[in-house]
Design a protein around this motif. Structure first.
Motif, PDB file in Angstrom:
ATOM      1  N   LEU A   1       9.138  -9.726 -12.135  1.00 40.29           N
ATOM      2  CA  LEU A   1       8.021 -10.666 -11.965  1.00 40.29           C
ATOM      3  C   LEU A   1       7.910 -11.118 -10.510  1.00 40.29           C
ATOM      4  O   LEU A   1       6.816 -11.213  -9.956  1.00 40.29           O
ATOM      5  CB  LEU A   1       8.199 -11.875 -12.879  1.00 40.29           C
ATOM      6  N   ILE A   2       9.072 -11.408  -9.887  1.00 43.62           N
ATOM      7  CA  ILE A   2       9.036 -11.877  -8.495  1.00 43.62           C
ATOM      8  C   ILE A   2       8.469 -10.788  -7.586  1.00 43.62           C
ATOM      9  O   ILE A   2       7.606 -11.044  -6.742  1.00 43.62           O
ATOM     10  CB  ILE A   2      10.450 -12.306  -8.030  1.00 43.62           C
ATOM     11  N   TRP A   3       8.947  -9.545  -7.781  1.00 43.04           N
ATOM     12  CA  TRP A   3       8.407  -8.440  -6.977  1.00 43.04           C
ATOM     13  C   TRP A   3       6.921  -8.276  -7.243  1.00 43.04           C
ATOM     14  O   TRP A   3       6.147  -7.964  -6.338  1.00 43.04           O
ATOM     15  CB  TRP A   3       9.129  -7.139  -7.284  1.00 43.04           C
ATOM     16  N   ALA A   4       6.525  -8.471  -8.507  1.00 44.08           N
ATOM     17  CA  ALA A   4       5.111  -8.318  -8.827  1.00 44.08           C
ATOM     18  C   ALA A   4       4.277  -9.371  -8.117  1.00 44.08           C
ATOM     19  O   ALA A   4       3.172  -9.091  -7.648  1.00 44.08           O
ATOM     20  CB  ALA A   4       4.898  -8.405 -10.339  1.00 44.08           C
TER      21      ALA A   4
ATOM     22  N   MET B   1       1.432  -8.495  -5.613  1.00 44.39           N
ATOM     23  CA  MET B   1       0.047  -8.966  -5.737  1.00 44.39           C
ATOM     24  C   MET B   1      -0.449  -9.533  -4.407  1.00 44.39           C
ATOM     25  O   MET B   1      -1.602  -9.362  -4.033  1.00 44.39           O
ATOM     26  CB  MET B   1      -0.049 -10.027  -6.838  1.00 44.39           C
ATOM     27  N   GLY B   2       0.466 -10.230  -3.713  1.00 49.26           N
ATOM     28  CA  GLY B   2       0.096 -10.762  -2.402  1.00 49.26           C
ATOM     29  C   GLY B   2      -0.369  -9.651  -1.480  1.00 49.26           C
ATOM     30  O   GLY B   2      -1.427  -9.730  -0.866  1.00 49.26           O
ATOM     31  N   LEU B   3       0.438  -8.591  -1.408  1.00 50.82           N
ATOM     32  CA  LEU B   3       0.073  -7.484  -0.516  1.00 50.82           C
ATOM     33  C   LEU B   3      -1.161  -6.763  -1.046  1.00 50.82           C
ATOM     34  O   LEU B   3      -1.978  -6.256  -0.276  1.00 50.82           O
ATOM     35  CB  LEU B   3       1.252  -6.518  -0.389  1.00 50.82           C
TER      36      LEU B   3
ATOM     37  N   PHE C   1       6.337 -12.508   5.895  1.00 48.01           N
ATOM     38  CA  PHE C   1       5.736 -13.668   5.244  1.00 48.01           C
ATOM     39  C   PHE C   1       6.546 -14.100   4.025  1.00 48.01           C
ATOM     40  O   PHE C   1       6.564 -15.282   3.680  1.00 48.01           O
ATOM     41  CB  PHE C   1       4.284 -13.370   4.881  1.00 48.01           C
ATOM     42  N   MET C   2       7.232 -13.131   3.400  1.00 55.90           N
ATOM     43  CA  MET C   2       8.182 -13.515   2.359  1.00 55.90           C
ATOM     44  C   MET C   2       9.251 -14.405   2.974  1.00 55.90           C
ATOM     45  O   MET C   2       9.666 -15.410   2.391  1.00 55.90           O
ATOM     46  CB  MET C   2       8.848 -12.274   1.749  1.00 55.90           C
ATOM     47  N   ALA C   3       9.697 -14.011   4.169  1.00 55.04           N
ATOM     48  CA  ALA C   3      10.726 -14.785   4.855  1.00 55.04           C
ATOM     49  C   ALA C   3      10.215 -16.194   5.160  1.00 55.04           C
ATOM     50  O   ALA C   3      10.922 -17.181   4.934  1.00 55.04           O
ATOM     51  CB  ALA C   3      11.148 -14.083   6.137  1.00 55.04           C
ATOM     52  N   VAL C   4       8.961 -16.287   5.643  1.00 56.53           N
ATOM     53  CA  VAL C   4       8.404 -17.609   5.942  1.00 56.53           C
ATOM     54  C   VAL C   4       8.429 -18.472   4.680  1.00 56.53           C
ATOM     55  O   VAL C   4       8.849 -19.633   4.694  1.00 56.53           O
ATOM     56  CB  VAL C   4       6.957 -17.488   6.473  1.00 56.53           C
ATOM     57  N   GLY C   5       8.010 -17.883   3.554  1.00 57.71           N
ATOM     58  CA  GLY C   5       8.003 -18.620   2.290  1.00 57.71           C
ATOM     59  C   GLY C   5       9.404 -19.068   1.897  1.00 57.71           C
ATOM     60  O   GLY C   5       9.628 -20.239   1.587  1.00 57.71           O
ATOM     61  N   ALA C   6      10.361 -18.128   1.947  1.00 59.95           N
ATOM     62  CA  ALA C   6      11.716 -18.434   1.494  1.00 59.95           C
ATOM     63  C   ALA C   6      12.357 -19.501   2.375  1.00 59.95           C
ATOM     64  O   ALA C   6      12.911 -20.489   1.876  1.00 59.95           O
ATOM     65  CB  ALA C   6      12.562 -17.169   1.508  1.00 59.95           C
ATOM     66  N   TYR C   7      12.254 -19.313   3.697  1.00 62.11           N
ATOM     67  CA  TYR C   7      12.901 -20.256   4.603  1.00 62.11           C
ATOM     68  C   TYR C   7      12.248 -21.626   4.535  1.00 62.11           C
ATOM     69  O   TYR C   7      12.931 -22.649   4.445  1.00 62.11           O
ATOM     70  CB  TYR C   7      12.874 -19.724   6.037  1.00 62.11           C
TER      71      TYR C   7
ATOM     72  N   ALA D   1      -4.830 -14.765   4.833  1.00 62.64           N
ATOM     73  CA  ALA D   1      -4.293 -16.075   4.445  1.00 62.64           C
ATOM     74  C   ALA D   1      -3.917 -16.075   2.968  1.00 62.64           C
ATOM     75  O   ALA D   1      -2.808 -16.475   2.603  1.00 62.64           O
ATOM     76  CB  ALA D   1      -5.308 -17.162   4.758  1.00 62.64           C
ATOM     77  N   ILE D   2      -4.836 -15.608   2.094  1.00 56.07           N
ATOM     78  CA  ILE D   2      -4.546 -15.616   0.655  1.00 56.07           C
ATOM     79  C   ILE D   2      -3.373 -14.702   0.355  1.00 56.07           C
ATOM     80  O   ILE D   2      -2.452 -15.046  -0.389  1.00 56.07           O
ATOM     81  CB  ILE D   2      -5.795 -15.181  -0.143  1.00 56.07           C
ATOM     82  N   SER D   3      -3.397 -13.521   0.984  1.00 61.77           N
ATOM     83  CA  SER D   3      -2.337 -12.552   0.765  1.00 61.77           C
ATOM     84  C   SER D   3      -0.978 -13.131   1.152  1.00 61.77           C
ATOM     85  O   SER D   3      -0.006 -13.031   0.400  1.00 61.77           O
ATOM     86  CB  SER D   3      -2.653 -11.301   1.582  1.00 61.77           C
ATOM     87  N   CYS D   4      -0.937 -13.780   2.324  1.00 63.16           N
ATOM     88  CA  CYS D   4       0.336 -14.321   2.781  1.00 63.16           C
ATOM     89  C   CYS D   4       0.750 -15.527   1.946  1.00 63.16           C
ATOM     90  O   CYS D   4       1.939 -15.772   1.735  1.00 63.16           O
ATOM     91  CB  CYS D   4       0.263 -14.712   4.249  1.00 63.16           C
ATOM     92  N   PHE D   5      -0.228 -16.273   1.440  1.00 62.05           N
ATOM     93  CA  PHE D   5       0.078 -17.406   0.558  1.00 62.05           C
ATOM     94  C   PHE D   5       0.833 -16.908  -0.678  1.00 62.05           C
ATOM     95  O   PHE D   5       1.911 -17.411  -1.011  1.00 62.05           O
ATOM     96  CB  PHE D   5      -1.222 -18.110   0.161  1.00 62.05           C
ATOM     97  N   ILE D   6       0.271 -15.895  -1.334  1.00 66.24           N
ATOM     98  CA  ILE D   6       0.899 -15.387  -2.565  1.00 66.24           C
ATOM     99  C   ILE D   6       2.258 -14.768  -2.251  1.00 66.24           C
ATOM    100  O   ILE D   6       3.253 -15.007  -2.936  1.00 66.24           O
ATOM    101  CB  ILE D   6      -0.024 -14.359  -3.256  1.00 66.24           C
ATOM    102  N   THR D   7       2.295 -13.963  -1.161  1.00 66.79           N
ATOM    103  CA  THR D   7       3.570 -13.338  -0.788  1.00 66.79           C
ATOM    104  C   THR D   7       4.613 -14.400  -0.455  1.00 66.79           C
ATOM    105  O   THR D   7       5.795 -14.250  -0.782  1.00 66.79           O
ATOM    106  CB  THR D   7       3.377 -12.402   0.408  1.00 66.79           C
ATOM    107  N   GLY D   8       4.165 -15.490   0.214  1.00 66.56           N
ATOM    108  CA  GLY D   8       5.086 -16.572   0.552  1.00 66.56           C
ATOM    109  C   GLY D   8       5.673 -17.199  -0.696  1.00 66.56           C
ATOM    110  O   GLY D   8       6.878 -17.496  -0.757  1.00 66.56           O
ATOM    111  N   LEU D   9       4.828 -17.423  -1.724  1.00 68.81           N
ATOM    112  CA  LEU D   9       5.330 -17.965  -2.996  1.00 68.81           C
ATOM    113  C   LEU D   9       6.373 -17.021  -3.584  1.00 68.81           C
ATOM    114  O   LEU D   9       7.447 -17.460  -4.033  1.00 68.81           O
ATOM    115  CB  LEU D   9       4.177 -18.130  -3.988  1.00 68.81           C
TER     116      LEU D   9
END
Lengths: 291, 366
Positions: free
Chosen positions: B51-54, B58-60, B77-83, B228-236
């Motif tokens: 689910l997390i990978w999905a 979806m973000g990408l 952007f995953m890193a930005v979200g996680a950190y 922006a939307i893509s990075c938002f979802i990927t960040g989550l």
């Protein structure tokens, strides 16, 4: 003298980047695609030579194995285009990008399988020799890298500008369909350019391996070569060499005069700035864009 | 084959095309909720990872599948979200409910800021620029050590919502439900985005920038919003990945991860939500299948365990090459073809899904 030393080693490194970039540019110039696996091609070329030369593998004479490796990489490039990339004819550029990335994964895997993941060094007659000019000590390997790179770039430049085949290659890139109508065998030209870039990759790999050790992840060097190709202007052969030299020169100086950790980001920083400010490089080939 | 007779625009943009479709998706959702009662705790952990990978996929997908902009740097952007998620929790002692959406927003803003200069670029230039961003992000994490912990990494605390603690090992089932709920919200958001004007303009930009411009779409702004939307979802997704991994460093979100993410959505099928899920399933199941095969071979051949380093990425590369050559529409595309074959039986034609070929012209002298 210290600075001169830095410049020479930077030049030698830069020439290797330039050679990999040359491989990108060749393929881009003729097929309008970018081979993201070029770095891995270089690694493969280096390992093939190593496999022939080194005493614990086959132990052939160095020059014989160089010729063999170059030949094998050329044939490999040709077959790769014929079997894999020809099917991509008429599909989007991004699909080719993803395909070549996947190809890089596979090449890295195969190289690791055959030659292992430990760093190895090539037993070449070039390494260890030194040239002395006063206080300046030049490694023979570095001098060779520079000479071969410059000669190869000049040769390829003349090939593209003067020969019938080279011009045909450029034509097939500028408009596939029109080139085909003009009687240029576009598909065969594509295979030939892949073979040529395989040859260039083999040469780059041999030079790189004679300067230091290689392991299957050496192909990631290709990313730095991207910086070189973009800085010089994608699609320009002298530009690729120029970009490579710029990246190669910036690296040792940044490592010397910047705090640790900052130096390695410089090539990429230049790349990003370049893309923002002048996306088409120093020796730009872009002309006015019309709808 | 069901024929839907559309009498209004609303019927065209409805979430489900017809009642049967709604029924099947609700059944799938119910099955997903009941999954913990059907499989073991270990597999539930793997399902959470899927689910997390999905989510990240979806973000990408918003960027690559909907807007047609290649990005090789989404791990950044995953890193930005996680950190940022962990830092908000640690430094501002925010609860997860607040830090999680904020982490997504931070990644979204970062994406928009980066998009501003680079959306001018096309095709391979964009790919190279995002590649550079991925490499830069890795080094920046090391440089910003006081904040990010550098190479020793950052420890993600357990997710806590109103005093209830979610832990990967303590209560994997509850964590799975939480991630499932977040996934559901994102899928809902994604579907709604697709049928809103912004989603339509994404498709227009993907299919032809020139005609999108002619239709009055601000191409540069649309691309920025897509980023922006893509990075938002990927960040989550990245924030969840951080919690799931419990500890992460600069190495976690490296270039390989960026590329993996791209490979996931290509294998799954570009341009569809289903594709992100199929791709994530393949990617997570691959190591499992490999280790199972290895065990089976060891028992069968009685030859001791054989480990081949790098087998997973090599195999994934081969699978990907196979898909690009023989099924460019991914797993979901293959499923569509099979379904259409049976729906239209005996009238299916080989070239029904054939794509138009375009012959290349240079980008340099145009």
């Amino acid at each position: 003298m210290d600075i001169l030393q830095l410049i020479v080693s930077g030049l030698a490194n830069g020439c290797v980047y330039g050679l990999i970039a040359l491989g990108f540019v060749l393929i881009y110039k003729a097929t309008e695609a970018v081979n993201f696996a070029q770095g891995d091609f270089m690694m493969l070329g280096a390992f093939i030579t190593l496999g022939f030369t080194n005493a614990d593998h086959m132990g052939l004479p160095f020059w014989l194995s160089v010729i063999l490796a170059i030949g094998i990489m050329g044939i490999l490039g040709y077959l790769l285009d014929m079997i894999v990339l020809r099917r991509m004819f008429g599909q989007s550029q991004v699909a080719v990008v993803i395909l070549t990335i996947a190809l890089g994964f596979v090449i890295r895997f195969i190289a690791g399988l055959i030659w292992g993941h430990e760093p190895q060094s090539l037993e070449s007659p070039l390494s260890g020799l030194e040239l002395r000019f006063g206080g300046l000590v030049l490694g023979m390997d570095e001098v060779w890298v520079i000479i071969v790179t410059v000669a190869l770039t000049a040769l390829l430049y003349v090939f593209f500008a003067r020969t019938k085949l080279g011009i045909g290659m450029q034509a097939s890139s500028q408009n596939q369909l029109a080139a085909y109508y003009m009687g240029i065998p576009v598909k065969r030209i594509h295979s030939m350019i892949w073979a040529l870039s395989g040859v260039v990759a083999a040469i780059a790999g041999i030079l790189f391996a004679s300067k230091g050790s290689i392991d299957p992840t050496a192909g990631l060097l290709g990313i730095k070569a991207f910086a070189a190709a973009v800085i010089g202007g994608f699609g320009s052969l002298p530009g690729a060499l120029l970009g490579g030299i710029i990246v190669g020169l910036v690296e040792p100086f940044a490592a010397r005069y910047m705090p640790a950790g900052y130096s390695q980001i410089f090539p990429y920083l230049i790349l990003v700035v370049m893309l923002v400010v002048r996306p088409h490089g120093i020796l730009s080939q872009i002309q006015t864009k019309k709808v | 084959m069901r024929i839907v007779f559309k009498t209004s625009y609303d019927a065209d943009i409805r979430l489900f095309k017809h009642k049967a479709q709604a029924f099947w998706y609700l059944l799938l959702f119910a099955l997903a909720i009941l999954l913990p009662f059907l499989i073991s705790d270990f597999l539930i952990g793997e399902a959470t990872l899927v689910l997390i990978w999905a989510i990240c996929g979806m973000g990408l997908m918003v960027l690559v599948g909907q807007t047609g902009q290649a990005s090789l740097g989404h791990a950044a952007f995953m890193a930005v979200g996680a950190y940022s998620n962990v830092l908000y929790q640690e430094h501002f002692s925010m609860p997860f409910l607040l830090s999680f959406p904020l982490a997504g927003l931070t990644a979204g803003v970062a994406g928009a800021l980066i998009a501003m200069p680079i959306t001018k670029l096309h095709g391979i230039y964009l790919a190279i620029a995002t590649l550079a961003i991925s490499v830069l992000a890795e080094d920046l994490i090391v440089i910003m050590e006081p904040l990010t912990g550098g190479v020793s990494g950052l420890f993600a605390p357990d997710i806590e919502i109103f005093g209830f603690v979610f832990n990967r090992y303590g209560n994997p089932v509850e964590l799975y439900w939480l991630v499932l709920f977040i996934t559901f919200l994102i899928v809902y958001l994604y579907r709604n985005m697709l049928r809103s004007p912004i989603g339509r303009s994404f498709a227009a930009v993907r299919d032809s920038e020139v005609s999108a411009k002619a239709m009055g779409i601000n191409v540069a702004r649309t691309k920025m919003v897509a980023f922006a939307i893509s990075c938002f979802i990927t960040g989550l997704g990245g924030a969840l990945m951080g919690h799931f991994a419990t500890i992460f460093t600069n190495e976690t979100f490296n270039l390989i991860m960026s590329i993996t993410l791209l490979l996931i959505i290509v294998v799954g099928g570009l341009g569809t939500i289903h594709g992100a899920f199929f791709g994530a399933i393949v990617f997570v199941m691959l190591p499992l299948v490999i280790s199972l095969t290895r065990d089976a071979l060891t028992v069968f051949a009685d030859s001791g365990s054989v480990t081949i380093p790098g087998l997973e990425s090599g195999l994934f590369g081969i699978i990907l090459i196979g898909f690009i050559l023989f099924e460019p529409m991914g797993i979901y595309g293959r499923w569509l073809k099979i379904r259409t074959y049976f729906e239209l039986f005996p009238f299916y034609r080989k070239d029904m899904f054939r794509r138009q070929k375009s012959y290349l012209k240079t980008e340099r002298t145009r």
